[in-house]
Design a protein around this motif. Structure first.
Motif, short mmCIF file in Angstrom:
data_model
loop_
_atom_site.label_atom_id
_atom_site.label_comp_id
_atom_site.label_asym_id
_atom_site.label_seq_id
_atom_site.Cartn_x
_atom_site.Cartn_y
_atom_site.Cartn_z
N SER A 266 -29.73 24.43 5.86
CA SER A 266 -30.13 24.08 4.41
C SER A 266 -30.92 23.20 4.12
O SER A 266 -31.67 22.64 5.16
CB SER A 266 -28.17 22.65 4.38
OG SER A 266 -28.69 21.65 4.96
N VAL B 236 -32.93 19.68 3.83
CA VAL B 236 -32.02 18.70 3.48
C VAL B 236 -33.32 17.89 2.67
O VAL B 236 -34.28 18.12 2.91
CB VAL B 236 -32.12 18.17 4.87
CG1 VAL B 236 -32.14 16.61 4.94
CG2 VAL B 236 -31.35 18.81 5.53
N LYS B 237 -32.67 17.07 1.80
CA LYS B 237 -33.30 16.36 1.21
C LYS B 237 -35.16 15.30 1.46
O LYS B 237 -34.67 15.00 2.50
CB LYS B 237 -32.88 15.52 0.08
CG LYS B 237 -33.61 14.43 -0.82
CD LYS B 237 -32.66 13.34 -2.11
CE LYS B 237 -32.42 11.95 -0.76
NZ LYS B 237 -31.40 11.37 -1.14
N THR C 101 -29.03 11.96 6.23
CA THR C 101 -28.69 12.76 7.09
C THR C 101 -27.72 14.82 6.43
O THR C 101 -27.55 14.59 4.77
CB THR C 101 -26.87 12.18 7.41
OG1 THR C 101 -25.94 12.96 6.44
CG2 THR C 101 -27.52 11.73 8.03
N LYS C 102 -27.78 15.83 6.90
CA LYS C 102 -27.14 16.44 6.30
C LYS C 102 -25.39 16.86 6.18
O LYS C 102 -25.34 15.61 6.43
CB LYS C 102 -28.00 17.61 7.43
CG LYS C 102 -27.12 18.77 6.84
CD LYS C 102 -27.34 19.95 8.53
CE LYS C 102 -26.02 21.60 7.28
NZ LYS C 102 -26.74 22.24 8.78
N ASP C 103 -25.65 17.08 4.41
CA ASP C 103 -24.29 17.22 4.08
C ASP C 103 -23.71 18.35 5.31
O ASP C 103 -23.01 19.20 5.25
CB ASP C 103 -24.33 18.26 3.19
CG ASP C 103 -22.90 18.01 2.05
OD1 ASP C 103 -21.99 17.37 3.02
OD2 ASP C 103 -23.02 18.57 0.92
N ASP D 180 -34.42 11.20 9.46
CA ASP D 180 -32.92 11.77 9.95
C ASP D 180 -32.38 10.70 11.08
O ASP D 180 -32.70 9.37 11.58
CB ASP D 180 -33.08 13.20 10.90
CG ASP D 180 -33.81 12.96 12.23
OD1 ASP D 180 -34.06 11.89 12.90
OD2 ASP D 180 -34.68 14.44 12.71
N TRP E 101 -37.51 18.27 4.47
CA TRP E 101 -37.44 19.29 4.31
C TRP E 101 -39.63 19.23 4.19
O TRP E 101 -39.93 20.59 4.80
CB TRP E 101 -37.27 20.26 2.91
CG TRP E 101 -37.75 20.20 1.99
CD1 TRP E 101 -37.48 19.30 0.86
CD2 TRP E 101 -38.81 20.45 1.67
NE1 TRP E 101 -38.14 18.29 0.16
CE2 TRP E 101 -39.36 19.84 -0.60
CE3 TRP E 101 -40.14 21.09 2.14
CZ2 TRP E 101 -40.09 19.79 -1.09
CZ3 TRP E 101 -41.25 21.08 1.12
CH2 TRP E 101 -41.11 20.70 -0.80
#
Length: 285
Positions: free
Chosen positions: A223, A225-226, A214-216, A192, A229
């Motif tokens: 959400s 996260v690719k 990073t998170k969208d 991350d 997770w």
């Protein structure tokens, strides 16, 4: 093994069969070493399975050592075995062996090539030395920080426990060093935004492509996260062991061992198709 009523955390015969060879070989090697030196030691009187069960009991329930039930070996004996197995890398070896078996079971190569890395800050108990604690300013937590790296199935490859004040970059560099020593085939890891350029650069020196995921920013709230997770799910698995909800260990090395023990428990259950009981499970009398 002493006859007693089984606890939910006890090893089944099938799970013990996965662990017994390494522990039995370890005990025999110590006996042989003493014999070769002409040292007369006491014959071990405590069953290795019961010692392992005692560790799992503490790990799963989160109790203090002084409250270990009397039908287990003495707490000082059990804690002594933890110290020996931690020092001699037995927990790491068991985790490595079982991880390979689980990966093979899922049709993966024994040695992983890709991984995910993350950290978790947790509060400590009052018995933890202040010199091994710190403040995670970002999360406002006084305690310790755990750094873990997993494969793409979420299986633990390496773990480090430090003061919470240690930066993610420093932990990340140490984790990469440890993980590549144990798993030399690693070439990729996802992290991350807490990990910065230093970790990316250090990964490059080891032949590992470190990608920051990073998170969208357009998505508000929670959400998935690719890639990341997977390791978040692993942390959830570990938190089913109450000893890990807070750091109770005097030594950071013992904290890392407790995390590895939780994963060993998880791996053994996977291989024998046994589930980990949770508070949601129906209670039987």
């Amino acid at each position: 093994m002493t006859e007693r009523r089984a606890y939910p955390s006890d090893l089944s015969d099938a799970r013990w069969a996965l662990i017994a060879p390494r522990l039995t070989a370890w005990r025999q090697a110590r006996t042989d070493a003493r014999t070769a030196l002409g040292i007369k030691g006491r014959t071990p009187i405590h069953d290795l399975r019961e010692i392992f069960n005692a560790i799992l009991y503490v790990n799963r329930t989160g109790i203090a050592w002084r409250y270990l039930p009397h039908d287990f070996p003495p707490r000082a004996t059990v804690y002594g075995y933890i110290a020996l197995w931690n020092k001699e890398g037995i927990f790491t070896e068991l985790n490595y062996h079982l991880t390979g078996l689980v990966r093979d079971h899922h049709g993966r190569t024994i040695e992983p090539t890709a991984s995910i890395m993350d950290t978790q800050s947790v509060k400590t108990s009052t018995n933890v030395p202040t010199g091994t604690q710190g403040i995670d300013a970002g999360k406002k937590i006084v305690g310790r920080k755990r750094g873990i790296i997993t494969d793409t199935l979420g299986l633990l490859l390496a773990v480090i426990v430090t003061a919470a004040s240690v930066s993610d970059n420093a932990i990340g560099n140490d984790l990469l060093n440890q993980a590549t020593t144990i798993h030399p085939a690693l070439t990729k890891t996802w992290v991350d935004a807490g990990f910065k350029v230093k970790t990316v650069e250090h990964g490059a020196t080891l032949g590992i492509d470190v990608e920051i995921v990073t998170k969208d920013p357009q998505v508000k709230g929670f959400s998935v996260v690719k890639r990341r997770w997977v390791i978040e799910r692993t942390i959830g698995w570990l938190m089913q062991h109450r000893r890990l909800v807070r750091d109770y260990e005097t030594l950071p090395g013992n904290s890392a061992s407790m995390i590895t023990m939780a994963m060993i428990d998880n791996l053994a259950r996977r291989l024998t198709d046994e589930t980990t009981p949770t508070w949601r499970d129906a209670q039987t009398t």
